[in-house]
Design an enzyme around this catalytic site. Structure first.
Site, PDB file in Angstrom:
ATOM      1  N   SER A 122     -16.041  34.427  -4.221  1.00  0.00           N
ATOM      2  CA  SER A 122     -15.233  33.519  -3.346  1.00  0.00           C
ATOM      3  C   SER A 122     -13.735  33.061  -4.134  1.00  0.00           C
ATOM      4  CB  SER A 122     -16.149  32.471  -3.177  1.00  0.00           C
ATOM      5  OG  SER A 122     -15.387  31.259  -2.133  1.00  0.00           O
ATOM      6  N   TYR A 146     -20.410  25.616  -6.298  1.00  0.00           N
ATOM      7  CA  TYR A 146     -20.402  26.765  -5.532  1.00  0.00           C
ATOM      8  C   TYR A 146     -19.425  27.822  -6.413  1.00  0.00           C
ATOM      9  CZ  TYR A 146     -19.245  30.139  -1.826  1.00  0.00           C
ATOM     10  OH  TYR A 146     -19.163  31.375  -1.114  1.00  0.00           O
ATOM     11  N   LYS A 150     -20.434  31.338  -8.355  1.00  0.00           N
ATOM     12  CA  LYS A 150     -19.775  32.415  -8.155  1.00  0.00           C
ATOM     13  C   LYS A 150     -19.128  33.090  -9.360  1.00  0.00           C
ATOM     14  CE  LYS A 150     -20.832  33.185  -3.633  1.00  0.00           C
ATOM     15  NZ  LYS A 150     -21.797  34.171  -3.186  1.00  0.00           N
TER      16      LYS A 150
HETATM   17  N1  LIG Z   1     -18.126  33.777   5.090  1.00  0.00           N
HETATM   18  C1  LIG Z   1     -17.097  33.425   4.166  1.00  0.00           C
HETATM   19  O1  LIG Z   1     -15.749  32.617   4.617  1.00  0.00           O
HETATM   20  C2  LIG Z   1     -17.257  33.633   2.757  1.00  0.00           C
HETATM   21  C3  LIG Z   1     -16.015  33.314   2.043  1.00  0.00           C
HETATM   22  C4  LIG Z   1     -16.331  33.663   0.568  1.00  0.00           C
HETATM   23  C5  LIG Z   1     -17.526  33.880   0.164  1.00  0.00           C
HETATM   24  N2  LIG Z   1     -18.550  34.360   1.014  1.00  0.00           N
HETATM   25  C6  LIG Z   1     -19.708  34.744   0.432  1.00  0.00           C
HETATM   26  O2  LIG Z   1     -20.076  35.958   1.092  1.00  0.00           O
HETATM   27  C7  LIG Z   1     -21.734  35.818   1.341  1.00  0.00           C
HETATM   28  C8  LIG Z   1     -21.964  36.174   2.789  1.00  0.00           C
HETATM   29  O3  LIG Z   1     -21.392  34.943   3.357  1.00  0.00           O
HETATM   30  P1  LIG Z   1     -21.772  34.536   4.819  1.00  0.00           P
HETATM   31  O4  LIG Z   1     -20.705  33.771   5.694  1.00  0.00           O
HETATM   32  O5  LIG Z   1     -22.571  35.858   5.579  1.00  0.00           O
HETATM   33  O6  LIG Z   1     -22.773  33.364   4.598  1.00  0.00           O
HETATM   34  P2  LIG Z   1     -24.107  33.003   5.408  1.00  0.00           P
HETATM   35  O7  LIG Z   1     -24.616  31.724   4.981  1.00  0.00           O
HETATM   36  O8  LIG Z   1     -23.874  33.550   6.821  1.00  0.00           O
HETATM   37  O9  LIG Z   1     -25.173  34.144   4.930  1.00  0.00           O
HETATM   38  C9  LIG Z   1     -25.914  33.759   3.819  1.00  0.00           C
HETATM   39  C10 LIG Z   1     -27.343  34.218   3.750  1.00  0.00           C
HETATM   40  O10 LIG Z   1     -28.054  33.923   2.635  1.00  0.00           O
HETATM   41  C11 LIG Z   1     -29.268  33.340   2.915  1.00  0.00           C
HETATM   42  N3  LIG Z   1     -29.982  32.710   1.894  1.00  0.00           N
HETATM   43  C12 LIG Z   1     -29.702  31.510   1.574  1.00  0.00           C
HETATM   44  N4  LIG Z   1     -30.624  31.207   0.240  1.00  0.00           N
HETATM   45  C13 LIG Z   1     -31.245  32.266   0.283  1.00  0.00           C
HETATM   46  C14 LIG Z   1     -32.453  32.373  -0.596  1.00  0.00           C
HETATM   47  N5  LIG Z   1     -32.882  31.355  -1.465  1.00  0.00           N
HETATM   48  N6  LIG Z   1     -33.092  33.683  -0.381  1.00  0.00           N
HETATM   49  C15 LIG Z   1     -32.599  34.690   0.365  1.00  0.00           C
HETATM   50  N7  LIG Z   1     -31.607  34.391   1.175  1.00  0.00           N
HETATM   51  C16 LIG Z   1     -30.997  33.127   1.092  1.00  0.00           C
HETATM   52  C17 LIG Z   1     -29.198  32.613   3.950  1.00  0.00           C
HETATM   53  O11 LIG Z   1     -30.067  32.680   4.749  1.00  0.00           O
HETATM   54  C18 LIG Z   1     -27.795  33.378   4.873  1.00  0.00           C
HETATM   55  O12 LIG Z   1     -28.332  34.198   5.859  1.00  0.00           O
HETATM   56  C19 LIG Z   1     -22.095  34.646   0.584  1.00  0.00           C
HETATM   57  O13 LIG Z   1     -22.428  35.098  -0.601  1.00  0.00           O
HETATM   58  C20 LIG Z   1     -20.833  33.817   0.577  1.00  0.00           C
HETATM   59  O14 LIG Z   1     -21.130  32.865  -0.574  1.00  0.00           O
HETATM   60  C21 LIG Z   1     -18.264  34.054   2.254  1.00  0.00           C
END
Ligand SMILES: NC(=O)c1ccc[n+]([C@@H]2O[C@H](COP(=O)([O-])OP(=O)(O)OC[C@H]3O[C@@H](n4cnc5c(N)ncnc54)[C@H](O)[C@@H]3O)[C@@H](O)[C@H]2O)c1
Ligand SMILES: NC(=O)c1ccc[n+]([C@@H]2O[C@H](COP(=O)([O-])OP(=O)(O)OC[C@H]3O[C@@H](n4cnc5c(N)ncnc54)[C@H](O)[C@@H]3O)[C@@H](O)[C@H]2O)c1
Lengths: 327, 327
Positions: A122, A146, A150
């Site tokens: 991220s 966070y 990462k």
């Molecule tokens: N969406 C963004 O803007 C963004 C930006 C930077 C990085 N990211 C990263 O991209 C990835 C996906 O992002 P997203 O927006 O789909 O997030 P999201 O929160 O929608 O999806 C993350 C998923 O991880 C699951 N999760 C959480 N804890 C868990 C556990 N202990 N065991 C199994 N599953 C677990 C959640 O249930 C969720 O479905 C993440 O790693 C996030 O940190 C996202």
């Protein structure tokens, strides 16, 4: 080819599963099986290959090993506790974001077949704030737990790559917008809310001022990056497996301008400004711009325009979001 | 003030314990107790305060908690599996260097009194190699597991500092020379051996060519840095708790020149050159020079000359090394 998506029930995981189901193949090779893993077993998209849906904790090594069966060639590791939640609950963030990534590392290593691992790092792993333009060799000095978790995940997977346990590409995602559904616990939740809520006909408060800039990308280009990272020749990356992809730097005012251009003045008028210090204090540390030259050289695609980004949300996600929220 | 040294039985831990015993105080405050912790309980120096010597594994949270009793104000975390050993045994390196640092973090956090933690990171956490002059905001792209584990330790302690659990300073030590005793498992072992062995009257092989440059410091200045890091006002560091201290960039040829200047031509003649690819491949990735301006501004002391460094070894460690090795 067998593929696993950890966090397959989340925003990006669901979109990725749908995309793979639609394509039926990855990098020209037919997909022979897909495993979706999340806290609760995610829904299976209808696909021309078997889809296995598992519920479990990514911090549980046995559960992760079951989600990455022998023969898995590509693992998308998207499971995470997001920014504001990891800041509010340090132990939960460490468990999921650190121990979870360690479990993924060990499960991939146990295969003995060096699977490709795409890790979603991220922009929050960088400090620097509003004035920074982060160079490709910019140092990660995270201003939140966070982001620290990462950056640690990247180091773990990079070293595991060097050791020959797996073959990692870590994409330091910008704030992905427009996120469908409801506001969530990410500190950046407002970035999507200021476009999504007005398109749903709802009012929303923006917690930062109009001139505040954010490094963003669209879900569509996040998907392009994921597929590229899964299929590219990683030897060109050398030892450094972290990618600052070509997002876009946009102020809140610009985003609202795009909203108005696509959906009219009334939509724009749904957004008020109510400063929220807690949110501001987290997001103000994130850099708002990156050079991203290395990613371009490595073939990561550019963003569409802000207007197209708003239109894409309307096309891809508006109806489902309305249905989900009973609107 | 109560102090704990984890890794108190090692090269630098023993020197630090002896120094604290000699000084009797730290930063003007009398020392009221010292705990030394290592795999085997380290020997206690004779000191004007009680010294507790404990044996245990730094990866065992209960053992570490016992070594950091309530009232501990300063923790020196020196316990580690060093470079070549961590490269040869990935799991051992992860256990000691990662889980160990996590145990230290949690033990300090449990105190609830924000102890100062001095963590010995390493030049090996950087890549870049012979041509690099690492700037103060240089990115850590480690080329070995030890370096990756050190960079991760820094991120963990930096974030724990931001969270208010403890107050960390991570010193990215250069190769400390001249190390007394015997050659060890550090890939950099030769850097000391090419001076120490001739001073003991022994021949030794240098595994890298004469023009090979190394970023070094003396044990005496490592001690000055440790004491400074333990007593300095850390608020000037802001969120970034990693320090590139002012070491010295020296080629093997320069070091041998200093040896000859202090101990004569015969000593210099004890060193032959026998290329060792395994050692070379690890150390060639480490940068040989740093800017270190931030550390100077923060009050970290400069090196003595190479000749003084050789003389310091003769004064401080030659007799004990001879005795230890039955020479
Ligand atoms: N969406 C963004 O803007 C963004 C930006 C930077 C990085 N990211 C990263 O991209 C990835 C996906 O992002 P997203 O927006 O789909 O997030 P999201 O929160 O929608 O999806 C993350 C998923 O991880 C699951 N999760 C959480 N804890 C868990 C556990 N202990 N065991 C199994 N599953 C677990 C959640 O249930 C969720 O479905 C993440 O790693 C996030 O940190 C996202
Ligand atoms: N000496 C150098 O040139 C140099 C350079 C850079 C960084 N460092 C770092 O400085 C610190 C001290 O270095 P040193 O030269 O004194 O090393 P050392 O090997 O002499 O001392 C490290 C000590 O840690 C102890 N240790 C190892 N595993 C342990 C475990 N599981 N539980 C408890 N103790 C354990 C060892 O027994 C040893 O006494 C280390 O963290 C090292 O990585 C040293």
């Amino acid at each position: 080819m067998r593929i696993t998506i950890l966090g397959g029930g989340g925003f990006l995981g669901k979109k990725l599963a749908a995309r793979l189901a639609r394509d039926g193949s990855l990098g020209g090779k037919p997909i022979t099986g897909l495993t979706l893993f999340d806290l609760a077993a995610p829904p299976a998209p209808s696909a021309p290959f078997p889809v296995q849906c598992l519920g479990g904790d990514v911090a549980d090594p046995a559960a992760v090993a079951a989600a990455i069966p022998a023969g898995t060639e590509v693992v998308f590791h998207l499971a995470a506790v997001v920014s504001a939640a990891a800041e509010a609950d340090y132990d939960l963030g460490m468990k999921v974001n650190l121990n979870g990534t360690l479990a993924v590392l060990q499960a991939c290593r146990a295969l003995g077949t060096k699977p490709r691992v795409i890790f979603t790092s991220s922009v929050a792993s960088f400090g620097g704030g509003q004035d920074a333009v982060v160079p490709d060799d910019g140092r990660q000095v995270p201003t939140n737990s966070y982001g620290a978790q990462k950056a640690i995940g990247e180091l773990l997977l990079q070293d595991a790559t060097r050791k020959g346990f797996l073959d990692a590409v870590s994409i330091r995602l910008p704030t992905v917008m427009v996120r469908p559904g409801r506001p969530n616990k990410a500190a950046s939740s407002f970035v999507s809310a200021i476009l999504r809520e007005p398109l749903l006909g709802l009012s929303t408060d923006c917690p930062v001022p109009p001139e505040f800039a954010v490094w963003i990308c669209s879900p569509r280009s996040a998907m392009e990056w994921f597929l590229h990272a899964a299929t590219m020749d990683t030897s060109a990356m050398g030892i450094d497996r972290g990618i600052n992809p070509p997002g876009r730097s946009a102020t809140v005012a610009k985003m609202l301008g795009a909203l108005e251009a696509v959906a009219g003045h009334a939509a724009r008028e749904k957004v008020g400004f109510v400063f929220d210090k807690e949110v501001f204090d987290i997001v103000v540390g994130w850099p708002a711009a990156f050079e991203a030259e290395r990613a371009r050289r490595l073939g990561f695609a550019e963003q569409e325009s802000l207007e197209d980004l708003v239109r894409a949300f309307i096309e891809d996600d508006l109806a489902a979001t309305k249905a989900e929220r009973g609107l």
